[in-house]
Design a protein around this motif. Structure first.
Motif, short mmCIF file in Angstrom:
data_model
loop_
_atom_site.label_atom_id
_atom_site.label_comp_id
_atom_site.label_asym_id
_atom_site.label_seq_id
_atom_site.Cartn_x
_atom_site.Cartn_y
_atom_site.Cartn_z
N ALA A 126 0.87 -1.17 0.00
CA ALA A 126 0.00 0.00 0.00
C ALA A 126 0.91 1.22 0.00
O ALA A 126 2.00 1.20 0.58
CB ALA A 126 -0.91 0.01 1.22
N TYR A 127 0.45 2.29 -0.64
CA TYR A 127 1.22 3.51 -0.77
C TYR A 127 0.50 4.66 -0.08
O TYR A 127 -0.73 4.65 0.05
CB TYR A 127 1.43 3.87 -2.25
N LEU A 128 1.28 5.65 0.29
CA LEU A 128 0.74 6.83 0.94
C LEU A 128 1.71 7.97 0.65
O LEU A 128 2.92 7.74 0.63
CB LEU A 128 0.66 6.55 2.44
N CYS A 129 1.20 9.16 0.39
CA CYS A 129 2.11 10.31 0.23
C CYS A 129 1.81 11.33 1.31
O CYS A 129 0.66 11.48 1.75
CB CYS A 129 2.04 10.91 -1.17
N ALA A 130 2.85 11.99 1.75
CA ALA A 130 2.71 12.95 2.85
C ALA A 130 3.68 14.11 2.66
O ALA A 130 4.75 13.94 2.06
CB ALA A 130 3.00 12.27 4.18
N LEU A 131 3.29 15.24 3.18
CA LEU A 131 4.21 16.37 3.25
C LEU A 131 5.37 15.96 4.16
O LEU A 131 5.19 15.17 5.10
CB LEU A 131 3.51 17.60 3.82
N PRO A 132 6.58 16.47 3.90
CA PRO A 132 7.73 16.07 4.72
C PRO A 132 7.51 16.22 6.23
O PRO A 132 7.93 15.37 7.00
CB PRO A 132 8.85 17.00 4.23
N GLU A 133 6.81 17.25 6.64
CA GLU A 133 6.59 17.46 8.08
C GLU A 133 5.60 16.46 8.69
O GLU A 133 5.47 16.37 9.91
CB GLU A 133 6.15 18.89 8.37
N ARG A 134 4.91 15.69 7.87
CA ARG A 134 3.95 14.70 8.37
C ARG A 134 4.46 13.26 8.27
O ARG A 134 3.85 12.34 8.80
CB ARG A 134 2.64 14.81 7.61
#
Length: 164
Positions: A126-134
């Motif tokens: 499974a994939y997920l993208c996040a802002l660096p701070e998260r």
């Protein structure tokens, strides 16, 4: 499907949005406010796409955390969340927990259940993208960095394997 959790001695359920369609408008509103309103997209655009979450198709679908009729948070499981990486699928996306319910483990439970749902559909990753701070939030419970600084927002792509 409903999962019961008991962080801080308070029960809540995580349900498939198809089983709790009354939350659809609230989920659309939170997604719009968090990610689309500032870009000038109308709420109706998100609301229309939310109807896809209620179909019987394997993907996309949503999960909602709730205490009876009270919305606590939600996430989506979709085919693609990052135009720059169409080869990755499926994605855990649009993770949201109401501010007054943060810190209770609801976000972690939603993301974990979403990954498990992807695995139940036969996907190994499974994939997920996040802002660096998260990203540390997700790394804190087993998601691993695959790529950094992707796309115009400098997102981090994280993965979780069904074997973990």
């Amino acid at each position: 499907m409903t999962i019961m959790s008991q962080p801080q001695r308070q029960l809540y359920a995580i349900s498939d949005l198809r089983d709790q369609p009354a939350f659809c408008a609230t989920v659309a509103d939170r997604i719009w406010r968090a990610w689309w309103q500032g870009a000038g997209h109308p709420l109706e655009h998100v609301t229309d796409h939310m109807q896809e979450m209620l179909n019987d198709n394997a993907l996309p679908f949503g999960l909602v955390a709730h205490d009876g009729g009270r919305y606590l948070g939600s996430t989506l499981i979709i085919s693609c969340d990052l135009d720059e990486r169409p080869q990755y699928a499926p994605w855990v996306a649009a993770v949201w927990v109401e501010a007054e319910h943060r810190g209770r483990g609801i976000g972690r439970a939603l993301v974990g259940r979403a990954a498990e749902a992807a695995f139940d559909l036969g996907h190994d990753i499974a994939y997920l993208c996040a802002l660096p701070e998260r990203r540390s939030f997700y790394e804190g419970f087993g998601w691993r960095r695959l790529e950094e600084n992707v796309g115009p927002h400098g997102l981090t792509v994280l993965t979780r394997s069904s074997r973990e």
